[in-house]
Design an enzyme around this catalytic site. Structure first.
Site, PDB file in Angstrom:
ATOM      1  N   HIS A  92      52.645  65.254  19.252  1.00  0.00           N
ATOM      2  CA  HIS A  92      53.970  64.762  19.282  1.00  0.00           C
ATOM      3  C   HIS A  92      54.997  65.779  19.720  1.00  0.00           C
ATOM      4  CE1 HIS A  92      53.678  60.708  17.559  1.00  0.00           C
ATOM      5  NE2 HIS A  92      52.710  61.201  17.024  1.00  0.00           N
ATOM      6  N   ALA A 137      30.236  71.359  10.470  1.00  0.00           N
ATOM      7  CA  ALA A 137      31.134  70.445   9.759  1.00  0.00           C
ATOM      8  C   ALA A 137      32.440  71.191   9.437  1.00  0.00           C
ATOM      9  CB  ALA A 137      30.620  70.274   8.461  1.00  0.00           C
ATOM     10  N   LYS A 148      34.187  78.927  16.898  1.00  0.00           N
ATOM     11  CA  LYS A 148      33.624  79.996  17.632  1.00  0.00           C
ATOM     12  C   LYS A 148      32.172  79.643  17.810  1.00  0.00           C
ATOM     13  CE  LYS A 148      37.113  83.338  16.761  1.00  0.00           C
ATOM     14  NZ  LYS A 148      37.765  83.901  15.800  1.00  0.00           N
ATOM     15  N   ARG A 202      25.753  81.022  17.381  1.00  0.00           N
ATOM     16  CA  ARG A 202      24.499  81.247  17.885  1.00  0.00           C
ATOM     17  C   ARG A 202      24.150  80.400  19.136  1.00  0.00           C
ATOM     18  NH1 ARG A 202      19.829  78.405  16.016  1.00  0.00           N
ATOM     19  NH2 ARG A 202      20.307  76.996  14.198  1.00  0.00           N
TER      20      ARG A 202
END
Length: 185
Positions: free
Chosen positions: A109, A159, A179, A182
């Site tokens: 918005h 998660a 980020k 692995r």
């Protein structure tokens, strides 16, 4: 009573499918599915959504017009309470698994670069770019995917991650902001 509920759900599924631009075979929406802008939504074969899926391809908001496109590939599964919102473009490729409580949204918005004296709900919707989720991506529960992001094929988003930048293929990404933690072999 159980047969009535099943029949009602099947009828609701057929109504939802008729609202969309294109729907493949073996597509199923569980209870509480909510679709806006179906003429801008394409879903491939073998799509399955658990309860409370919300897909919004927004072509008009206040006095502003948009040209949204949502394309969901084949064999995509959504957990409970997923929300996909679009004024630009969202592509979810084949074989993607979406957990529960996921937000995939290509807009916000108003501008975030300056202060506005307008209430957020009264601001023009703005997209910083399309979202593209590659083949065979697994997005775990609670993930938020923001505008202008590409997630590479075969990657896993942990998660509760917040994806603000591109994620390469064949990796695991987690955190806020997400980020790479692995690479997969």
């Amino acid at each position: 009573m159980r047969i009535f509920k099943s029949l009602k759900l099947l009828i609701e599924n057929e109504i939802l499918k008729k609202k969309m631009k294109q729907v493949g075979k073996n597509v199923f929406f569980n209870k509480g599915a909510y679709i806006i802008g179906g003429k801008n939504i394409e879903i491939g074969d073998g799509f399955c959504a658990f309860s409370n899926l919300r897909i919004e391809a927004i072509s008009k908001y206040l006095n502003y017009s948009y040209n949204p496109s949502i394309k969901i590939g084949n064999n995509v599964s959504c957990g409970n309470d997923c929300h996909i919102g679009c004024i630009n473009q969202v592509i979810i490729s084949d074989g993607v698994l979406l957990g529960s409580h996921i937000l995939i949204n290509d807009h916000s918005h108003g501008q975030t670069e300056y202060i506005s004296n307008q209430r957020p709900i009264d601001r023009e919707l703005v997209s910083k770019g399309p979202i593209h989720i590659g083949k065979n991506v697994w997005i775990c529960d609670g993930v938020c995917v923001l505008p202008g992001v590409t997630i590479g094929e075969n990657s896993i988003i942990g998660a509760n991650a917040v994806v603000t930048k591109d994620i390469p293929e064949n990796c695991v990404a987690a955190g806020n902001p997400a980020k790479v933690v692995r690479y997969l072999k």
